[in-house]
Design a protein around this motif. Structure first.
Motif, PDB file in Angstrom:
ATOM      1  N   SER A  51       5.200   0.539   5.870  1.00  0.00           N
ATOM      2  CA  SER A  51       4.447  -0.697   5.677  1.00  0.00           C
ATOM      3  C   SER A  51       3.648  -0.611   4.378  1.00  0.00           C
ATOM      4  CB  SER A  51       3.496  -0.910   6.853  1.00  0.00           C
ATOM      5  OG  SER A  51       2.482   0.089   6.856  1.00  0.00           O
ATOM      6  N   PRO A  52       3.271  -1.756   3.810  1.00  0.00           N
ATOM      7  CA  PRO A  52       2.468  -1.736   2.577  1.00  0.00           C
ATOM      8  C   PRO A  52       1.183  -0.926   2.724  1.00  0.00           C
ATOM      9  CG  PRO A  52       3.311  -3.936   2.994  1.00  0.00           C
ATOM     10  CD  PRO A  52       3.651  -3.124   4.204  1.00  0.00           C
ATOM     11  N   THR A  53       0.545  -1.000   3.879  1.00  0.00           N
ATOM     12  CA  THR A  53      -0.692  -0.244   4.099  1.00  0.00           C
ATOM     13  C   THR A  53      -0.419   1.254   4.099  1.00  0.00           C
ATOM     14  OG1 THR A  53      -1.615  -2.044   5.424  1.00  0.00           O
ATOM     15  CG2 THR A  53      -2.629   0.129   5.663  1.00  0.00           C
ATOM     16  N   THR A  56       0.179   2.502   0.624  1.00  0.00           N
ATOM     17  CA  THR A  56      -1.056   2.538  -0.162  1.00  0.00           C
ATOM     18  C   THR A  56      -1.901   3.768   0.166  1.00  0.00           C
ATOM     19  OG1 THR A  56      -1.112   0.128  -0.251  1.00  0.00           O
ATOM     20  CG2 THR A  56      -3.169   1.276  -0.751  1.00  0.00           C
ATOM     21  N   THR A  57      -1.931   4.132   1.441  1.00  0.00           N
ATOM     22  CA  THR A  57      -2.758   5.270   1.875  1.00  0.00           C
ATOM     23  C   THR A  57      -1.942   6.549   2.042  1.00  0.00           C
ATOM     24  OG1 THR A  57      -2.434   4.646   4.207  1.00  0.00           O
ATOM     25  CG2 THR A  57      -4.358   3.727   3.065  1.00  0.00           C
ATOM     26  N   PHE A  58      -0.741   6.587   1.495  1.00  0.00           N
ATOM     27  CA  PHE A  58       0.128   7.752   1.649  1.00  0.00           C
ATOM     28  C   PHE A  58      -0.496   8.974   0.984  1.00  0.00           C
ATOM     29  CE2 PHE A  58       3.714  10.322  -0.094  1.00  0.00           C
ATOM     30  CZ  PHE A  58       4.177  10.809   1.117  1.00  0.00           C
ATOM     31  N   ASP A  59      -0.587  10.069   1.721  1.00  0.00           N
ATOM     32  CA  ASP A  59      -1.147  11.329   1.209  1.00  0.00           C
ATOM     33  C   ASP A  59      -0.005  12.320   1.002  1.00  0.00           C
ATOM     34  OD1 ASP A  59      -2.535  13.663   0.657  1.00  0.00           O
ATOM     35  OD2 ASP A  59      -4.128  13.247   2.085  1.00  0.00           O
ATOM     36  N   ALA A  60       0.478  12.397  -0.236  1.00  0.00           N
ATOM     37  CA  ALA A  60       1.622  13.264  -0.540  1.00  0.00           C
ATOM     38  C   ALA A  60       1.290  14.737  -0.318  1.00  0.00           C
ATOM     39  CB  ALA A  60       2.068  13.036  -1.985  1.00  0.00           C
TER      40      ALA A  60
END
Length: 256
Positions: A51-53, A56-60
């Motif tokens: 999802s877009p959210t 945006t909050t993806f922690d690689a």
């Protein structure tokens, strides 16, 4: 060679001569890096489906450490075996006869095991990060990005502290079966439940692994904690120190 140096040499010999301790450290490295790489590869292939959210909050960085939850069990096993191998074979009687100063005996064991698990933890942490970011491709981050080096360095500290915590608890319990029966389910299942269920979340967030893992996250939304990364690591340090002190108290009061 003075007495303390002889005890340190003896403890190093014990660790090297027990095959299971070597294998558990190797398993910690392989499982953490391997599982982390698998999760990163799957994440990279399905990233566009998020999802877009979530994107945006993806922690690689945190994603590359996905295998640490399982890998830490091997570090716990190492901590248990370092202590319990002597109790299960009865060699603890000879060890304490040779080193009647029980505080010296315990701290020499910690001084030998500590640097070893720290080196293994750092190799594991940096290895899983660089391989994971390579597999994430354009979705990955660099070691120089804000907060990343802290997270990777903290990952190595986390694994070392978990092993030392297990050493302290095993000195309290003494039995390898009891130590494994309590520590493995606790870190694998119980702690995660307590840290996520709303009724116990406020307490569960301060458990050793729940607090310590905050140091490996970079994106604030990854983990919902009332404290920061270094504060979380300090909580784990407190748990580890308490476990070692408790182990020393029990060691002094109980016969071998």
């Amino acid at each position: 060679m003075n007495h303390t140096a002889r005890v340190l040499t003896s403890e190093w010999t014990k660790i090297r001569s027990v095959r299971s301790t070597v294998w558990t450290l190797a398993a910690a490295v392989l499982v953490t890096i391997g599982l982390g790489a698998l999760i990163c590869a799957v994440t990279a292939s399905t990233f566009d489906d998020l999802s877009p959210t979530s994107r945006t909050t993806f922690d690689a960085t945190y994603t590359s450490f996905a295998g640490m939850g399982i890998g830490q069990l091997a570090m716990i096993a190492f901590g248990v075996l370092v202590v319990s191998a002597e109790y299960s074979t009865g060699m603890i009687r000879n060890s304490l006869a040779a080193v009647p100063q029980r505080a010296t005996f315990l701290w020499c064991k910690v001084l030998v095991a500590g640097p070893l698990v720290l080196v293994v933890g750092m190799i594991t942490s940096f290895g899983t990060f660089f391989l994971g970011q390579a597999l994430l491709g354009p979705h990955g981050v660099g070691i120089g990005d804000p907060g990343v080096l802290r997270a990777v360095f903290g990952g190595g500290l986390y694994m070392a502290l978990i092993a030392l915590f297990a050493i302290g608890i095993t000195f309290v319990l003494r039995s390898p079966l009891l130590a494994f029966a309590i520590l493995m389910p606790w870190f694998f299942l119980v702690s995660n439940i307590l840290g996520t269920v709303e009724a116990t979340k406020k307490v569960g967030q301060y458990l050793p692994d729940q607090a310590g893992t905050t140091v490996i996250s970079v994106v604030p939304e990854t983990l919902d904690r009332p404290y920061g990364p270094w504060e979380g690591l300090l909580i784990l340090v407190g748990w580890t120190a308490a476990a070692l002190v408790a182990g020393l108290i029990v060691l002094k009061k109980r016969d071998a």
